[in-house]
Design a protein around this motif. Structure first.
Motif, PDB file in Angstrom:
ATOM      1  N   UNK A 192      -0.260  -4.932 -11.843  1.00  9.03           N
ATOM      2  CA  UNK A 192       0.358  -4.772 -10.531  1.00  9.03           C
ATOM      3  C   UNK A 192      -0.672  -4.169  -9.590  1.00  9.03           C
ATOM      4  N   UNK A 193      -0.892  -4.818  -8.473  1.00  5.62           N
ATOM      5  CA  UNK A 193      -1.783  -4.302  -7.435  1.00  5.62           C
ATOM      6  C   UNK A 193      -0.908  -3.783  -6.294  1.00  5.62           C
ATOM      7  N   UNK A 194      -1.060  -2.514  -5.978  1.00  8.21           N
ATOM      8  CA  UNK A 194      -0.252  -1.898  -4.939  1.00  8.21           C
ATOM      9  C   UNK A 194      -0.937  -2.007  -3.582  1.00  8.21           C
ATOM     10  N   UNK A 195      -0.147  -2.323  -2.565  1.00  6.12           N
ATOM     11  CA  UNK A 195      -0.603  -2.211  -1.193  1.00  6.12           C
ATOM     12  C   UNK A 195      -0.345  -0.797  -0.699  1.00  6.12           C
TER      13      UNK A 195
END
Lengths: 111, 112
Positions: free
Chosen positions: A99-102
């Motif tokens: 998961x890549x968070x903004x």
């Protein structure tokens, strides 16, 4: 890089519905929209996710536009405990994918 | 839902020492876990993917010799911050995959 765009902050009066928008115009056909929130100094908490249909659970509702390029998270009756940073994330169905968070939206619930 | 537990929740260490943070999946097995770092008022930044029985995969810019990751069992991954310095002070968070992704409560590391 995160594939979503969210407003940096929002205010909502206690007891009212909080509507948090998210743009994900480059979403792929196999990607879901996920929402998490992070209360100060805690780990992120899962809220809801969807592919193309609207979803509802005990915490929130998720409205996804027909073209899937944007979505809205709705907290129907916001309380002070809903003050948090809300993250909208797109990710494929592969359960082992990272998961890549903004930057998320910092939601302030006003008494 | 599934539970992911981190230990310790907060730790203070002296500059130059090493600190180990544990991430456990309490009621499920996780072949993959993830480690994140978060500085004040910033988002979570993915550091590495921890793979059970094999080497971790580090994100660009993350020093693998400084942040040692071991995933020796299906329920435990550890992150060791070696030769810690004040700039390593941060909030470290792990996550694990079950039917969904679950996050630990985080570990606040302060290096003095």
């Amino acid at each position: 890089d995160a594939k979503t765009t969210q407003p940096p902050s929002m205010d909502c009066a206690e007891g009212r519905a909080a509507n948090l928008p998210c743009n994900h115009s480059t979403i792929s056909g196999n990607e879901y929209v996920y929402w998490y929130r992070q209360i100060h100094s805690q780990g992120p908490q899962y809220i809801i996710h969807g592919l193309k249909n609207n979803e509802t659970n005990e915490m929130a509702s998720l409205i996804i536009t027909e073209d899937r390029k944007s979505s809205t998270l709705i907290l129907p009756h916001a309380t002070l405990r809903d003050t948090a940073v809300y993250y909208c994330i797109v990710r494929p169905t592969n359960r082992d994918d990272k998961i890549i968070f903004g930057k998320g939206t910092r939601l302030h619930i006003l008494p | 839902g599934a539970v992911v537990s981190q230990h310790p929740s907060r730790v203070i260490c002296k500059s130059g020492t090493s600190v180990k943070i544990e991430c456990r999946s309490l009621d499920f097995q996780a072949t993959t876990m993830f480690w994140y770092r978060q500085f004040p008022k910033q988002s979570l930044m993915l550091m590495a993917t921890s793979n059970e029985g094999s080497k971790a995969t580090y994100e660009q810019g993350v020093e693998k010799d400084k942040f040692l990751i071991n995933h020796a069992s299906l329920t435990l991954s550890t992150l060791t911050v070696t030769s810690a310095h004040p700039e390593d002070s941060s909030f470290y968070i792990c996550s694990a995959q079950d039917v969904g992704t679950f996050f630990g409560q985080g570990t606040r590391l302060t290096v003095v």
